[in-house]
Design a protein around this motif. Structure first.
Motif, mmCIF file in Angstrom:
data_model
loop_
_atom_site.group_PDB
_atom_site.id
_atom_site.type_symbol
_atom_site.label_atom_id
_atom_site.label_comp_id
_atom_site.label_asym_id
_atom_site.label_seq_id
_atom_site.Cartn_x
_atom_site.Cartn_y
_atom_site.Cartn_z
ATOM 1 N N PHE A 1 31.201 27.851 48.403
ATOM 2 C CA PHE A 1 30.103 28.140 47.475
ATOM 3 C C PHE A 1 30.427 29.362 46.623
ATOM 4 O O PHE A 1 30.159 29.381 45.418
ATOM 5 C CB PHE A 1 28.794 28.368 48.237
ATOM 6 N N ILE A 2 31.014 30.371 47.230
ATOM 7 C CA ILE A 2 31.382 31.578 46.481
ATOM 8 C C ILE A 2 32.394 31.235 45.397
ATOM 9 O O ILE A 2 32.267 31.696 44.258
ATOM 10 C CB ILE A 2 31.918 32.674 47.438
ATOM 11 N N ILE A 3 33.381 30.417 45.727
ATOM 12 C CA ILE A 3 34.371 30.008 44.723
ATOM 13 C C ILE A 3 33.685 29.267 43.585
ATOM 14 O O ILE A 3 33.919 29.551 42.406
ATOM 15 C CB ILE A 3 35.468 29.125 45.354
ATOM 16 N N TRP A 4 32.836 28.311 43.939
ATOM 17 C CA TRP A 4 32.124 27.530 42.917
ATOM 18 C C TRP A 4 31.281 28.446 42.028
ATOM 19 O O TRP A 4 31.324 28.353 40.811
ATOM 20 C CB TRP A 4 31.252 26.467 43.589
ATOM 21 N N ALA A 5 30.536 29.357 42.652
ATOM 22 C CA ALA A 5 29.663 30.251 41.879
ATOM 23 C C ALA A 5 30.465 31.186 40.990
ATOM 24 O O ALA A 5 30.116 31.407 39.831
ATOM 25 C CB ALA A 5 28.768 31.050 42.824
ATOM 26 N N GLU A 6 31.547 31.732 41.513
ATOM 27 C CA GLU A 6 32.373 32.658 40.730
ATOM 28 C C GLU A 6 33.036 31.953 39.555
ATOM 29 O O GLU A 6 33.064 32.481 38.454
ATOM 30 C CB GLU A 6 33.447 33.307 41.607
ATOM 31 N N THR A 7 33.587 30.779 39.798
ATOM 32 C CA THR A 7 34.281 30.093 38.712
ATOM 33 C C THR A 7 33.302 29.555 37.687
ATOM 34 O O THR A 7 33.581 29.555 36.495
ATOM 35 C CB THR A 7 35.182 28.962 39.241
ATOM 36 N N LYS A 8 32.135 29.123 38.137
ATOM 37 C CA LYS A 8 31.102 28.665 37.195
ATOM 38 C C LYS A 8 30.646 29.847 36.332
ATOM 39 O O LYS A 8 30.515 29.728 35.124
ATOM 40 C CB LYS A 8 29.924 28.067 37.960
ATOM 41 N N VAL B 1 34.354 41.477 49.457
ATOM 42 C CA VAL B 1 33.410 42.414 48.834
ATOM 43 C C VAL B 1 34.067 43.426 47.905
ATOM 44 O O VAL B 1 33.385 44.299 47.364
ATOM 45 C CB VAL B 1 32.568 43.164 49.899
ATOM 46 N N LEU B 2 35.371 43.340 47.690
ATOM 47 C CA LEU B 2 36.037 44.308 46.812
ATOM 48 C C LEU B 2 35.492 44.268 45.376
ATOM 49 O O LEU B 2 35.220 45.309 44.788
ATOM 50 C CB LEU B 2 37.545 44.059 46.773
ATOM 51 N N SER B 3 35.354 43.075 44.837
ATOM 52 C CA SER B 3 34.911 42.952 43.441
ATOM 53 C C SER B 3 33.542 43.576 43.207
ATOM 54 O O SER B 3 33.392 44.419 42.330
ATOM 55 C CB SER B 3 34.893 41.493 43.000
ATOM 56 N N PRO B 4 32.514 43.172 43.974
ATOM 57 C CA PRO B 4 31.196 43.743 43.683
ATOM 58 C C PRO B 4 31.090 45.242 43.978
ATOM 59 O O PRO B 4 30.408 45.967 43.262
ATOM 60 C CB PRO B 4 30.237 42.951 44.562
ATOM 61 N N ILE B 5 31.783 45.712 44.991
ATOM 62 C CA ILE B 5 31.656 47.126 45.346
ATOM 63 C C ILE B 5 32.347 48.024 44.321
ATOM 64 O O ILE B 5 31.816 49.038 43.914
ATOM 65 C CB ILE B 5 32.203 47.387 46.760
ATOM 66 N N SER C 1 36.523 39.417 39.200
ATOM 67 C CA SER C 1 36.034 38.484 40.205
ATOM 68 C C SER C 1 37.120 37.612 40.806
ATOM 69 O O SER C 1 36.896 36.943 41.794
ATOM 70 C CB SER C 1 34.958 37.588 39.596
ATOM 71 N N LYS C 2 38.300 37.566 40.232
ATOM 72 C CA LYS C 2 39.366 36.733 40.773
ATOM 73 C C LYS C 2 39.740 37.160 42.193
ATOM 74 O O LYS C 2 40.184 36.341 42.984
ATOM 75 C CB LYS C 2 40.590 36.763 39.859
#
Length: 133
Positions: free
Chosen positions: A118-125, A67-71, A76-77
């Motif tokens: 899924f998070i990896i797929w969504a972030e990289t997409k 949760v570091l990135s969104p907060i 996003s990496k």
């Protein structure tokens, strides 16, 4: 300015839901391993107290990292790297359970891997579509 597509919004909503779930599940597990491990119902906890603390540290690190990135609005990496770490932690847990003949306990680990994947797929997409990578 382009409006995000409905599918992109859905993917983003699912990604955030999985991030929140992983945050709470790993955070809870880590805190329980540190402060209340005797109340956990897993037989391996009584066998190796040091392993309980080590996995607790990794649980908490995964919980924070996811949760570091969104907060904090970071790149996003960090989310992707944290998700990769969670997958490795869960794969280690699966191997551990198989070696102990506790194969009934791996369903939870597989679910965690699916969410992190899924998070990896969504972030990289998303990153690729935004031409950030």
């Amino acid at each position: 300015m382009n409006k995000p597509s409905k599918s992109k919004k859905t993917v983003n909503i699912l990604k955030v839901i999985f991030q929140v779930l992983l945050f709470f599940i790993l955070g809870w597990a880590g805190m329980m391993k540190f402060f209340n491990s005797d109340d956990l119902p897993f037989p391996w906890i009584k066998d190796d107290p040091q392993l309980v603390l080590i996995t607790g540290v990794f649980d908490i690190l995964g919980s924070i990292g996811i949760v570091l990135s969104p907060i904090f609005g970071l790149k996003s990496k960090i989310t992707v790297l944290s998700s990769i770490g969670i997958i490795f932690l869960m794969l280690s847990a699966i191997v551990f359970h198989i070696l102990r003949h506790e194969t009934g306990d791996i369903t939870f680990n597989l679910l965690m891997i699916a969410m992190a994947g899924f998070i990896i797929w969504a972030e990289t997409k998303y990153l690729k579509s935004q031409q950030i990578v």
